[in-house]
Design an enzyme around this catalytic site. Structure first.
Site, short mmCIF file in Angstrom:
data_model
loop_
_atom_site.label_atom_id
_atom_site.label_comp_id
_atom_site.label_asym_id
_atom_site.label_seq_id
_atom_site.Cartn_x
_atom_site.Cartn_y
_atom_site.Cartn_z
CB SER A 71 37.13 37.22 33.42
OG SER A 71 38.06 38.25 33.18
NE ARG A 106 39.17 38.12 40.01
CZ ARG A 106 40.20 38.84 40.46
NH1 ARG A 106 40.34 39.03 41.78
NH2 ARG A 106 41.06 39.39 39.64
CD GLU A 140 36.09 35.99 37.16
OE1 GLU A 140 35.97 37.24 37.12
OE2 GLU A 140 37.18 35.40 37.06
#
Length: 324
Positions: A232, A183, A302
């Site tokens: 998310s 990520r 995130e």
């Protein structure tokens, strides 16, 4: 933070922007742009006509004017005090295309929806992109953060990323230069992604369609896809699932103001009823605290938080210290 004043900023640019073809909007409401449908104003929003127009604008933008890129508006939370300086929002006309670029290769604009790349790949028998069918957002953001799902990641398909820096200089970054990890990419923060070149592999279209149908069915079952959400909320810690930690901390369905951790998937934060940016960020920080006190794990956001707070409505980030 002071309230933004877009008219003043636009006036300060004077005649330097007279040949700019894109749209300049002072005091632009960010709650119309972000998927959370919350947040304050962009002092000045710029939507470039194409890459050349973007370059022309960047070359005349003073160095002391902040520049923020928002893409399609997913995966971001805008604070109620708004975003100072220029907010860059790429236009669909100039940066939303997707096309074949050679054998098993696809070139997509930065705000092309991920699922459109998946559909293009399926239509042309190119495997390796079905996971994009279940990821909300645009390709630029996916390339920037190495978005992934169903055991696959963006880094597996990227050949090169086309970008422009704050000075208006073009760059082409190879997969290695992107420095991908979970990520995350190592691309400089000031690089504005414009297009991404991908490569897949030959695959039967029927098989790809079945994989995409499975992704869609699963997503509709376990994610609040019809709610106002940015995707998310927290990254998965090494070897752990953020949603499980949140659930075990008793935060499934937790409500603060108009914001809620989804009861369907508790790593998704939703604007259930006129939530403010304050509601959403306060909820996220409260979840981080509860998870840490339960498991000792410090969740990392995130979702990006952008802009400044309204006076008296600041949210203090949880630092990883348990309550007394």
């Amino acid at each position: 933070m002071k309230q933004v004043n877009g008219e003043k900023l636009l006036a300060s640019l004077g005649d330097s922007v007279k040949d700019i073809r894109g749209r300049l909007t002072p005091d632009a409401p960010m709650d119309r742009v972000t998927w959370f449908r919350a947040g304050g104003l962009a002092e000045l929003m710029f939507q470039p006509h194409d890459t050349d127009d973007l370059i022309d604008f960047l070359k005349i933008l003073p160095d002391d004017v902040p520049l923020t890129v928002v893409g399609v508006g997913s995966n971001i939370l805008v604070r109620d005090g708004g975003i100072p300086g220029v907010v860059l929002r790429l236009s669909a006309k100039g940066f939303g295309s997707v096309e074949l670029a050679g054998e098993n290769r696809i070139l997509a604009g930065a705000i092309c929806p991920d699922k459109h790349v998946a559909a293009m790949a399926m239509d042309n028998g190119i495997g390796g992109f079905h996971f994009y069918y279940g990821i909300p957002g645009g390709i630029g953001g996916a390339a920037r953060m190495n978005a992934g799902a169903n055991g696959a990641e963006t880094c597996e398909r990227v050949i090169e990323v086309h970008a422009v820096d704050r000075k208006g200089v073009k760059h082409v970054l190879t997969n290695d230069q992107m420095g991908y990890t979970y990520r995350h990419s190592a691309a400089a923060d000031d690089l504005i992604f414009t297009h991404v070149l991908f490569e897949g592999y030959p695959e039967d279209r029927t098989k790809i369609r079945a994989e995409m149908d499975a992704v869609r069915a699963h997503r509709e079952t376990v994610q609040p896809i019809r709610e106002k959400t940015g995707g998310s909320t927290f990254k998965n810690p090494d070897g752990l699932s953020a949603w499980k930690l949140i659930d075990e901390a008793g935060c499934r369905g937790l409500v603060i103001g108009g914001a809620q951790m989804s009861s369907l998937h508790c790593n998704f934060m939703i604007n259930m009823e006129q939530a403010t940016g304050y509601d959403l960020e306060y909820l996220g920080e409260q979840v981080r605290r509860e998870v840490f006190e339960k498991s000792g794990v410090k969740l990392e956001w995130e979702i990006k938080r952008l802009g400044g707070f309204m006076p008296g409505r600041e949210v203090r980030p949880f630092q990883g210290v348990t309550t007394e």
